[in-house]
Motif scaffolding. Sequence first.
Motif, PDB file in Angstrom:
ATOM      1  N   VAL A 236       0.887  -1.072  -0.066  1.00 41.77           N
ATOM      2  CA  VAL A 236       0.119  -0.014  -0.136  1.00 41.77           C
ATOM      3  C   VAL A 236       0.827   1.205  -0.040  1.00 41.77           C
ATOM      4  N   VAL A 237       0.629   2.064  -0.898  1.00 45.86           N
ATOM      5  CA  VAL A 237       1.374   3.444  -0.959  1.00 45.86           C
ATOM      6  C   VAL A 237       0.439   4.479  -0.601  1.00 45.86           C
ATOM      7  N   MET A 238       1.044   5.279   0.428  1.00 52.27           N
ATOM      8  CA  MET A 238       0.202   6.394   1.318  1.00 52.27           C
ATOM      9  C   MET A 238       1.198   7.467   0.819  1.00 52.27           C
ATOM     10  N   ILE A 239       0.364   8.483   0.195  1.00 58.76           N
ATOM     11  CA  ILE A 239       1.424   9.911  -0.459  1.00 58.76           C
ATOM     12  C   ILE A 239       0.697  10.957   0.269  1.00 58.76           C
ATOM     13  N   GLU A 240       1.434  11.785   0.519  1.00 57.95           N
ATOM     14  CA  GLU A 240       0.944  13.256   0.934  1.00 57.95           C
ATOM     15  C   GLU A 240       0.723  14.348  -0.323  1.00 57.95           C
ATOM     16  N   THR A 241      -0.068  15.282   0.040  1.00 52.92           N
ATOM     17  CA  THR A 241      -0.201  16.171  -1.087  1.00 52.92           C
ATOM     18  C   THR A 241       1.070  16.655  -1.418  1.00 52.92           C
ATOM     19  N   LEU A 245       3.680  12.720  -6.086  1.00 53.97           N
ATOM     20  CA  LEU A 245       3.641  11.436  -6.785  1.00 53.97           C
ATOM     21  C   LEU A 245       2.050  11.194  -7.076  1.00 53.97           C
ATOM     22  N   HIS A 246       1.856  10.383  -8.024  1.00 52.32           N
ATOM     23  CA  HIS A 246       0.569  10.394  -8.346  1.00 52.32           C
ATOM     24  C   HIS A 246       0.292   8.732  -9.112  1.00 52.32           C
ATOM     25  N   HIS A 247      -0.406   7.951  -8.713  1.00 51.49           N
ATOM     26  CA  HIS A 247      -0.997   6.790  -9.319  1.00 51.49           C
ATOM     27  C   HIS A 247      -2.501   6.564  -8.999  1.00 51.49           C
ATOM     28  N   PRO A 248      -3.227   6.040  -9.718  1.00 48.67           N
ATOM     29  CA  PRO A 248      -4.543   5.708  -9.184  1.00 48.67           C
ATOM     30  C   PRO A 248      -4.814   4.969  -8.046  1.00 48.67           C
ATOM     31  N   LYS A 249      -3.884   4.043  -7.887  1.00 47.90           N
ATOM     32  CA  LYS A 249      -3.998   3.065  -6.728  1.00 47.90           C
ATOM     33  C   LYS A 249      -3.387   3.768  -5.393  1.00 47.90           C
ATOM     34  N   PHE A 250      -2.497   4.642  -5.508  1.00 47.04           N
ATOM     35  CA  PHE A 250      -2.070   5.233  -4.316  1.00 47.04           C
ATOM     36  C   PHE A 250      -2.949   5.717  -3.625  1.00 47.04           C
ATOM     37  N   ILE A 251      -2.758   5.843  -2.248  1.00 49.34           N
ATOM     38  CA  ILE A 251      -3.615   6.590  -1.370  1.00 49.34           C
ATOM     39  C   ILE A 251      -3.353   8.003  -1.067  1.00 49.34           C
ATOM     40  N   ASN A 252      -4.008   9.113  -1.452  1.00 44.30           N
ATOM     41  CA  ASN A 252      -3.729  10.520  -1.650  1.00 44.30           C
ATOM     42  C   ASN A 252      -4.526  11.145  -0.536  1.00 44.30           C
ATOM     43  N   GLU A 399      -4.790  17.978  -9.170  1.00 43.58           N
ATOM     44  CA  GLU A 399      -4.187  17.464 -10.664  1.00 43.58           C
ATOM     45  C   GLU A 399      -2.805  17.213 -10.623  1.00 43.58           C
ATOM     46  N   LYS A 400      -2.462  16.128 -11.410  1.00 43.19           N
ATOM     47  CA  LYS A 400      -1.254  15.535 -11.284  1.00 43.19           C
ATOM     48  C   LYS A 400      -0.336  16.541 -11.787  1.00 43.19           C
ATOM     49  N   SER A 401      -0.812  17.554 -12.873  1.00 44.98           N
ATOM     50  CA  SER A 401       0.398  18.238 -13.352  1.00 44.98           C
ATOM     51  C   SER A 401       0.780  19.447 -12.671  1.00 44.98           C
TER      52      SER A 401
END
Length: 551
Positions: A236-241, A245-252, A399-401
């Motif tokens: 499980v990948v948990m990312i902060e704002t 980093l971006h991926h549809p399966k990551f928990i942001n 938005e990822k950009s």
Amino acid sequence: MTYPKIPLAQSIIELLRAKGITNIVISPGSRNAPLTIGFVNNPNFTCYSIADERSAAFFAVGFAQQINKPVAVVCTSGSALLNYYPAFAEAFYSQIPLIVISADRPQSKIDIGDGQTIRQENVFANHSLFNANLNENASDDNDLLINEAIDTAFAKRGPVHINAPFEEPLYETTTELFVAPKMSSTSKEFTIEENLSEFATIWNIAKKKLILVGVNAPNAVEQQFLDTLANDPSVVVMIETTSNLHHPKFINTIDTIITPFTNDDFLDFQPEILVTFGGMIVSKRIKAFLRKYQPNHHWHIDTLRAYDTFGCLTKHFKVIPNMFFQSIFTLTQMVESNYNQKVQNIKALRQQKSLEYLAKIPFTDFKVFEKVLPALPKNSQLQISNSSPIRYAQLFDIEKSIEVFSNRGTSGIDGSTSTAIGAAVGSQKQNVFIAGDIGFLYDSNALWNNYIPKNFKIILINNGGGGIFRILPGHNETPVFTTFFETSHCLTAEHLAKMYGFNYLTASTEITLENSLKTLFNNDEKPTLLEVFTPTLENDKVLLQYFKELV
């Protein structure tokens, strides 16, 4: 070319030039006149004059954050230097290269009652990576100290202090370069030194692996490694704002996922391996979770430092993340696990519950972020101030950009606006800064400079005080609370905007916010400030109720 007549000033200037330090932020003064004369009259340097030292230093932090190399800040003697300390500490904990150069009086003038004189040597000792305390005459010893200070800022990615005593006369110039400073340099290549087979074995056995990413530079991790992590059922990948980093399966939206957890949920989610990289973590909830439900192994990846944030650090890999993942993925394999799928199911439920809740809430801080974040221009840069704004931003997709930054080294409110302006100048990108009212007012001198880009945007959320204190435990509606914690006020930014030449817009409803956002992003002729007014007494209730309705 015009040079300062004082050889020591020439040495400092020439060594900075030789090592590629080209951006100099100068706070006007008298004792630093030799340095100011030398920098301003040398075409190799771009100089910025910012009167408020605290703002100047944070401006330099934002600038250095973007160009990824040191920026120098220069001040006169005395208390001027102490005003650099908040930014100095931020640079230390955020690993941002900063070179502070302070003019000083000679040692014989210290502690004899002279004006603008304090004990400047080693004043940043607790947070400085190197202190170059120079003597007043140019010398090989001075050159060695200056070299080491500059090299340290580069190599260790943090702040250093060069203290330079100058005797009067200070303003004399010459066309002759007296000095030829001696250059030295230090560099280090980072490689995987240990055999990873032991760690790969641990990885291959574990069925619950959590990757947690804090503050991280955009495009710092190769997409192939992110894809490998995302597609591993045991990860499980948990990312902060601020991870960028971006991926549809990551928990942001970390807090959205874990806040409603029961004790059984936390036990089920407890990882066997925790891998962290990036800077400071915003989420207090994830920190509390990992401190209580500790993994068997915590590996941190960073070329320089590894904080034991969760009290269970077992290994520090002194490499960049790309190098770590490239090396370990050659030795690892996927294992059967439902760890990721369980979290994906929770994520889908939370997203649905979030949409349902947002659809029925009144106009509050929470609603403002729901409307503002999707309206941000693509490929822009977002700077977020501390306290409530960064926490609200953590609850939404961005938005990822869009590149996201925040001063999370010390998490202070004191220089967020100045940092954002410095970053806008350094990056030359469309920059949007989201701030709360207390942080903005506290750093209002940030607007007192001549370098703010015409397309710089501020979205100021004014809820009449320090709204975060209503969210934190212990809130009690008393005069003591409103005066000494929330710092209740009735101020607006209208006259500040007018004084500093900003366009000024307001919003106080959902419709006026939507219209003002369109105006904000369709006008790049001059900097613009959009002040959004929200109800003081409703914000905390709406946010706290949100977490109750996620299950």
